[in-house]
Design an enzyme around this catalytic site. Structure first.
Site, PDB file in Angstrom:
ATOM      1  N   ASN A 172       9.353   4.470  -0.966  1.00  0.00           N
ATOM      2  CA  ASN A 172       9.595   5.220   0.275  1.00  0.00           C
ATOM      3  C   ASN A 172      11.034   5.723   0.347  1.00  0.00           C
ATOM      4  O   ASN A 172      11.295   6.851   0.793  1.00  0.00           O
ATOM      5  CB  ASN A 172       9.262   4.359   1.501  1.00  0.00           C
ATOM      6  CG  ASN A 172       7.780   4.425   1.841  1.00  0.00           C
ATOM      7  OD1 ASN A 172       7.016   5.087   1.149  1.00  0.00           O
ATOM      8  ND2 ASN A 172       7.379   3.743   2.896  1.00  0.00           N
TER       9      ASN A 172
ATOM     10  N   CYS B  87       7.010   4.926   8.845  1.00  0.00           N
ATOM     11  CA  CYS B  87       7.371   4.282   7.569  1.00  0.00           C
ATOM     12  C   CYS B  87       8.776   4.622   7.077  1.00  0.00           C
ATOM     13  O   CYS B  87       9.622   3.734   6.956  1.00  0.00           O
ATOM     14  CB  CYS B  87       6.342   4.652   6.511  1.00  0.00           C
ATOM     15  SG  CYS B  87       4.675   4.225   7.007  1.00  0.00           S
TER      16      CYS B  87
ATOM     17  N   GLU C   2      -0.499   8.632   5.978  1.00  0.00           N
ATOM     18  CA  GLU C   2      -1.269   8.911   7.183  1.00  0.00           C
ATOM     19  C   GLU C   2      -1.867  10.310   7.051  1.00  0.00           C
ATOM     20  O   GLU C   2      -1.224  11.220   6.532  1.00  0.00           O
ATOM     21  CB  GLU C   2      -0.377   8.842   8.424  1.00  0.00           C
ATOM     22  CG  GLU C   2      -0.005   7.423   8.781  1.00  0.00           C
ATOM     23  CD  GLU C   2       0.789   7.323  10.073  1.00  0.00           C
ATOM     24  OE1 GLU C   2       0.682   8.214  10.928  1.00  0.00           O
ATOM     25  OE2 GLU C   2       1.525   6.330  10.207  1.00  0.00           O
TER      26      GLU C   2
ATOM     27  N   PHE D 276       8.006  16.725  -2.071  1.00  0.00           N
ATOM     28  CA  PHE D 276       8.997  16.063  -1.206  1.00  0.00           C
ATOM     29  C   PHE D 276      10.382  16.684  -1.329  1.00  0.00           C
ATOM     30  O   PHE D 276      11.398  16.009  -1.330  1.00  0.00           O
ATOM     31  CB  PHE D 276       9.013  14.547  -1.437  1.00  0.00           C
ATOM     32  CG  PHE D 276       7.897  13.896  -0.658  1.00  0.00           C
ATOM     33  CD1 PHE D 276       6.588  14.004  -1.090  1.00  0.00           C
ATOM     34  CD2 PHE D 276       8.137  13.243   0.537  1.00  0.00           C
ATOM     35  CE1 PHE D 276       5.541  13.485  -0.344  1.00  0.00           C
ATOM     36  CE2 PHE D 276       7.100  12.719   1.292  1.00  0.00           C
ATOM     37  CZ  PHE D 276       5.798  12.841   0.835  1.00  0.00           C
TER      38      PHE D 276
ATOM     39  N   LEU E 219      -0.484   4.346   1.124  1.00  0.00           N
ATOM     40  CA  LEU E 219      -1.324   5.328   1.821  1.00  0.00           C
ATOM     41  C   LEU E 219      -0.471   6.258   2.661  1.00  0.00           C
ATOM     42  O   LEU E 219       0.481   5.825   3.294  1.00  0.00           O
ATOM     43  CB  LEU E 219      -2.305   4.613   2.761  1.00  0.00           C
ATOM     44  CG  LEU E 219      -3.104   3.453   2.183  1.00  0.00           C
ATOM     45  CD1 LEU E 219      -3.892   2.773   3.291  1.00  0.00           C
ATOM     46  CD2 LEU E 219      -4.029   3.967   1.094  1.00  0.00           C
TER      47      LEU E 219
ATOM     48  N   LYS F 111       3.955  14.732  11.396  1.00  0.00           N
ATOM     49  CA  LYS F 111       3.520  15.609  10.304  1.00  0.00           C
ATOM     50  C   LYS F 111       2.093  16.033  10.633  1.00  0.00           C
ATOM     51  O   LYS F 111       1.443  15.417  11.491  1.00  0.00           O
ATOM     52  CB  LYS F 111       3.590  14.892   8.950  1.00  0.00           C
ATOM     53  CG  LYS F 111       2.602  13.748   8.818  1.00  0.00           C
ATOM     54  CD  LYS F 111       2.568  13.233   7.401  1.00  0.00           C
ATOM     55  CE  LYS F 111       1.456  12.211   7.222  1.00  0.00           C
ATOM     56  NZ  LYS F 111       1.337  11.715   5.873  1.00  0.00           N
TER      57      LYS F 111
ATOM     58  N   GLU G 214       0.851  -1.207   0.000  1.00  0.00           N
ATOM     59  CA  GLU G 214       0.000   0.000   0.000  1.00  0.00           C
ATOM     60  C   GLU G 214       0.878   1.246   0.000  1.00  0.00           C
ATOM     61  O   GLU G 214       2.023   1.207   0.431  1.00  0.00           O
ATOM     62  CB  GLU G 214      -0.950  -0.021   1.197  1.00  0.00           C
ATOM     63  CG  GLU G 214      -0.280  -0.139   2.559  1.00  0.00           C
ATOM     64  CD  GLU G 214       0.310   1.142   3.061  1.00  0.00           C
ATOM     65  OE1 GLU G 214      -0.169   2.204   2.635  1.00  0.00           O
ATOM     66  OE2 GLU G 214       1.259   1.094   3.865  1.00  0.00           O
TER      67      GLU G 214
ATOM     68  N   LYS H  66      11.878   3.399   9.236  1.00  0.00           N
ATOM     69  CA  LYS H  66      12.036   1.936   9.309  1.00  0.00           C
ATOM     70  C   LYS H  66      12.302   1.340   7.920  1.00  0.00           C
ATOM     71  O   LYS H  66      13.076   0.403   7.781  1.00  0.00           O
ATOM     72  CB  LYS H  66      10.819   1.283   9.975  1.00  0.00           C
ATOM     73  CG  LYS H  66       9.657   1.021   9.064  1.00  0.00           C
ATOM     74  CD  LYS H  66       8.757  -0.089   9.547  1.00  0.00           C
ATOM     75  CE  LYS H  66       7.434  -0.070   8.813  1.00  0.00           C
ATOM     76  NZ  LYS H  66       7.454  -0.494   7.422  1.00  0.00           N
TER      77      LYS H  66
HETATM   78  C1  UGA Z   1       4.748   7.519   3.619  1.00  0.00           C
HETATM   79  C2  UGA Z   1       4.557   7.529   2.098  1.00  0.00           C
HETATM   80  O1  UGA Z   1       4.390   8.870   1.645  1.00  0.00           O
HETATM   81  C3  UGA Z   1       3.347   6.683   1.691  1.00  0.00           C
HETATM   82  O2  UGA Z   1       3.246   6.635   0.280  1.00  0.00           O
HETATM   83  C4  UGA Z   1       3.520   5.268   2.238  1.00  0.00           C
HETATM   84  O3  UGA Z   1       2.396   4.453   1.960  1.00  0.00           O
HETATM   85  C5  UGA Z   1       3.674   5.339   3.745  1.00  0.00           C
HETATM   86  O4  UGA Z   1       4.834   6.172   4.065  1.00  0.00           O
HETATM   87  C6  UGA Z   1       3.867   3.932   4.254  1.00  0.00           C
HETATM   88  O5  UGA Z   1       4.896   3.339   3.967  1.00  0.00           O
HETATM   89  O6  UGA Z   1       2.917   3.381   4.829  1.00  0.00           O
HETATM   90  P1  UGA Z   1       3.617   8.811   5.667  1.00  0.00           P
HETATM   91  O7  UGA Z   1       4.580   8.088   6.543  1.00  0.00           O
HETATM   92  O8  UGA Z   1       2.184   8.877   6.060  1.00  0.00           O
HETATM   93  O9  UGA Z   1       3.615   8.170   4.191  1.00  0.00           O
HETATM   94  O10 UGA Z   1       4.152  10.298   5.575  1.00  0.00           O
HETATM   95  P2  UGA Z   1       4.645  11.318   4.438  1.00  0.00           P
HETATM   96  O11 UGA Z   1       3.553  12.233   4.097  1.00  0.00           O
HETATM   97  O12 UGA Z   1       5.307  10.613   3.332  1.00  0.00           O
HETATM   98  O13 UGA Z   1       5.743  12.149   5.272  1.00  0.00           O
HETATM   99  C7  UGA Z   1       6.849  11.472   5.883  1.00  0.00           C
HETATM  100  C8  UGA Z   1       7.755  12.452   6.585  1.00  0.00           C
HETATM  101  O14 UGA Z   1       8.475  13.240   5.655  1.00  0.00           O
HETATM  102  C9  UGA Z   1       7.057  13.452   7.516  1.00  0.00           C
HETATM  103  O15 UGA Z   1       7.783  13.555   8.722  1.00  0.00           O
HETATM  104  C10 UGA Z   1       7.106  14.758   6.756  1.00  0.00           C
HETATM  105  O16 UGA Z   1       7.124  15.894   7.608  1.00  0.00           O
HETATM  106  C11 UGA Z   1       8.438  14.610   6.030  1.00  0.00           C
HETATM  107  N1  UGA Z   1       8.545  15.431   4.809  1.00  0.00           N
HETATM  108  C12 UGA Z   1       7.725  15.222   3.758  1.00  0.00           C
HETATM  109  C13 UGA Z   1       9.550  16.401   4.731  1.00  0.00           C
HETATM  110  O17 UGA Z   1      10.331  16.611   5.688  1.00  0.00           O
HETATM  111  N2  UGA Z   1       9.680  17.126   3.584  1.00  0.00           N
HETATM  112  C14 UGA Z   1       8.868  16.933   2.520  1.00  0.00           C
HETATM  113  O18 UGA Z   1       9.053  17.630   1.492  1.00  0.00           O
HETATM  114  C15 UGA Z   1       7.852  15.964   2.617  1.00  0.00           C
END
Ligand code: UGA
Length: 444
Positions: free
Chosen positions: A205, A257, A149, A246, A147, A318, A145, A260
């Site tokens: 990821n 995610c 959060e 990103f 997705l 986030k 998946e 890990k």
């Molecule tokens: C992430 C992936 O985006 C999903 O596609 C994936 O399904 C999920 O992991 C998973 O493996 O289950 P998520 O962990 O919900 O989703 O969070 P993200 O929105 O990807 O953000 C991850 C981290 O990156 C956050 O701490 C956010 O603040 C940080 N981030 C994001 C940045 O520091 N800079 C950015 O430009 C974007």
């Protein structure tokens, strides 16, 4: 179709509720009795927009039920999803104990007939084959998946892609039929090998995490040369091949995610005598973001952080979630506490559930973002919640003992008038410009 889901965490619960919403009959199973009791009442044990309503309406229409019994979910299911957690482990690519345990119990139940067993969890390459061998069962698939959060329900109904990793054509057809209602928009369906499906999840990821670390390193270069990261990013991102997503600099990535999965992909490479050296470097950069941020705060105060009252806005990793797992905010607060600072933190949702991070025992939890700032020696912005974007900063300034902001998410970077009277430090911008609001001690 009759669907069974083993594991009712983010992935399992969202998957179950969304399949139920498309007229499937879904039974979700979890061994945690208290969790199942709560879910049966339509109460979600974590914060995820739209999920509670979806679960409640599908319970009401008898399309979604919950159980603690593995045999009964197996009996019900034509398609059985495994959605158990695979947290980081120190010596393995991922901690597979929950999955190992489920497989052992499934083996005990015996012949699965033609039930399709689908691995939904993020697992090391080869896991799905191993399960097929252990259960002597050919009807298996990997279906990772993607997705996010905070957007999980939206992402499930409007995915970019569905990945079906199946070597058995009848399994691939069954899953394609199940997912057909989710493929009406722009989503692409990828029918690939099991190993490719497993690896594609780690690859996606890792790529996103690497981009974030690249942005963070570039931000330091911008600071050192007096360039603006925001300007450089705008130019760079306008290249269609690069894009803007990103590439936000800040205090780094966190959550359940990216950290890990980066750990796992590095281990998985080593297991086959390969190296994911870019991932290792990205991991180091991410760890360093925390140290650099704390270093900057420490350096601001001539007499150290001891007994300084530090206000924190945002604890979740986030916005849009109450999840504090591997949150950079928590890591920063730990360092501040180690240096004997007093931390007063606010988050709109992270403290709502009793399973909140253990750090809550060592900090003061403020009931509002303003309350956190009373008598504060500094304000740190850790999570870019919308409610922090339009605060009355004159009011904040008057509440604080010392008006200085360390903005870890560049939330106020463009709001110079709101920052009158503050010393303001964000990430990736020329230090001189940051300090222009008042004369301040230059951080190193
Ligand atoms: C992430 C992936 O985006 C999903 O596609 C994936 O399904 C999920 O992991 C998973 O493996 O289950 P998520 O962990 O919900 O989703 O969070 P993200 O929105 O990807 O953000 C991850 C981290 O990156 C956050 O701490 C956010 O603040 C940080 N981030 C994001 C940045 O520091 N800079 C950015 O430009 C974007």
């Amino acid at each position: 179709m009759n669907i069974g889901i083993i594991g009712t965490g983010y992935v399992g619960l969202v998957t179950g509720a969304c399949f139920a919403a498309k007229d499937n009959t879904v039974v979700c199973m979890d061994s945690a009795t208290d969790k199942i009791d709560t879910l049966q009442r339509g109460v979600i044990p974590f914060s995820e927009p739209e999920l509670a309503t979806l679960v409640q309406s599908n319970i009401a229409q008898n399309r979604l039920t919950f159980t603690t019994s593995l045999p009964s979910v197996v009996r019900h299911a034509e398609i059985l999803f495994i959605a158990a957690g695979t947290p980081a482990s120190l010596d393995r690519a991922a901690d597979m104990s929950s999955i190992d345990n489920i497989i052992a119990q499934l083996a005990h139940i015996g012949d699965m007939g033609q039930k399709v067993i689908v691995m939904k969890s993020t697992v090391p390459m080869g896991t799905t084959y191993k399960i097929s061998q252990q259960l002597r069962h050919d009807y298996v698939a990997s279906n990772p998946e993607f997705l996010r959060e905070g957007r999980a329900v939206h992402d499930f109904f409007a995915p970019d892609r569905i990945v079906i990793g199946a070597d058995n054509p009848s399994v691939a057809t069954t899953l394609a039929r199940l997912y057909a209602p989710f493929l009406e928009g722009d989503a692409q369906l990828f029918q690939v090998s099991i190993l490719s499906a497993e690896l594609s999840k780690y690859a996606a990821n890792a790529m996103l995490a690497v981009r974030i670390s690249f942005a963070n390193e570039l931000a330091h270069l911008c600071e050192a040369y007096g360039a603006s990261f925001a300007e450089v990013k705008a130019v760079m991102g306008s290249d269609m091949r690069i894009g803007h997503q990103f590439l936000s600099c800040g205090i780094g990535y966190g959550g359940s995610c990216f950290p890990k999965d980066m750990h796992a992909i590095i281990h998985l490479a080593r297991a086959v005598e390969q190296e994911m050296s870019i991932c290792s470097a990205a991991q180091r950069v991410n760890d360093r973001q925390i140290d650099r941020f704390v270093h900057r705060i420490r350096n601001y105060f001539a007499d150290g952080l001891k007994n300084k009252r530090i206000a924190v806005w945002g604890v979740a990793f986030k916005p849009g979630t109450d999840d504090t797992r591997s949150s950079p905010s928590v890591a920063i607060m730990r360092q501040l506490l180690d240096e004997k600072a007093m931390v007063v933190a606010h988050d709109p949702v992270a403290f709502a559930h009793s399973s909140g991070d253990p750090i809550t025992q060592h900090i003061t939890v403020a009931t509002s973002a303003y309350d956190a700032c009373v008598d504060a020696d500094a304000l740190l912005i850790h999570t870019e919640w919308d409610e922090y974007r339009d605060m009355d900063m004159a009011r904040v300034r008057n509440m604080m003992r010392r008006p200085v902001i360390f903005d870890g998410r560049n939330l106020y970077r463009e709001k110079s008038t709101a920052l009158d009277g503050f010393d303001y430090f964000c990430i990736g911008e020329p230090i001189a410009a940051e300090c222009s609001h008042t004369a301040s001690r230059e951080p190193t």
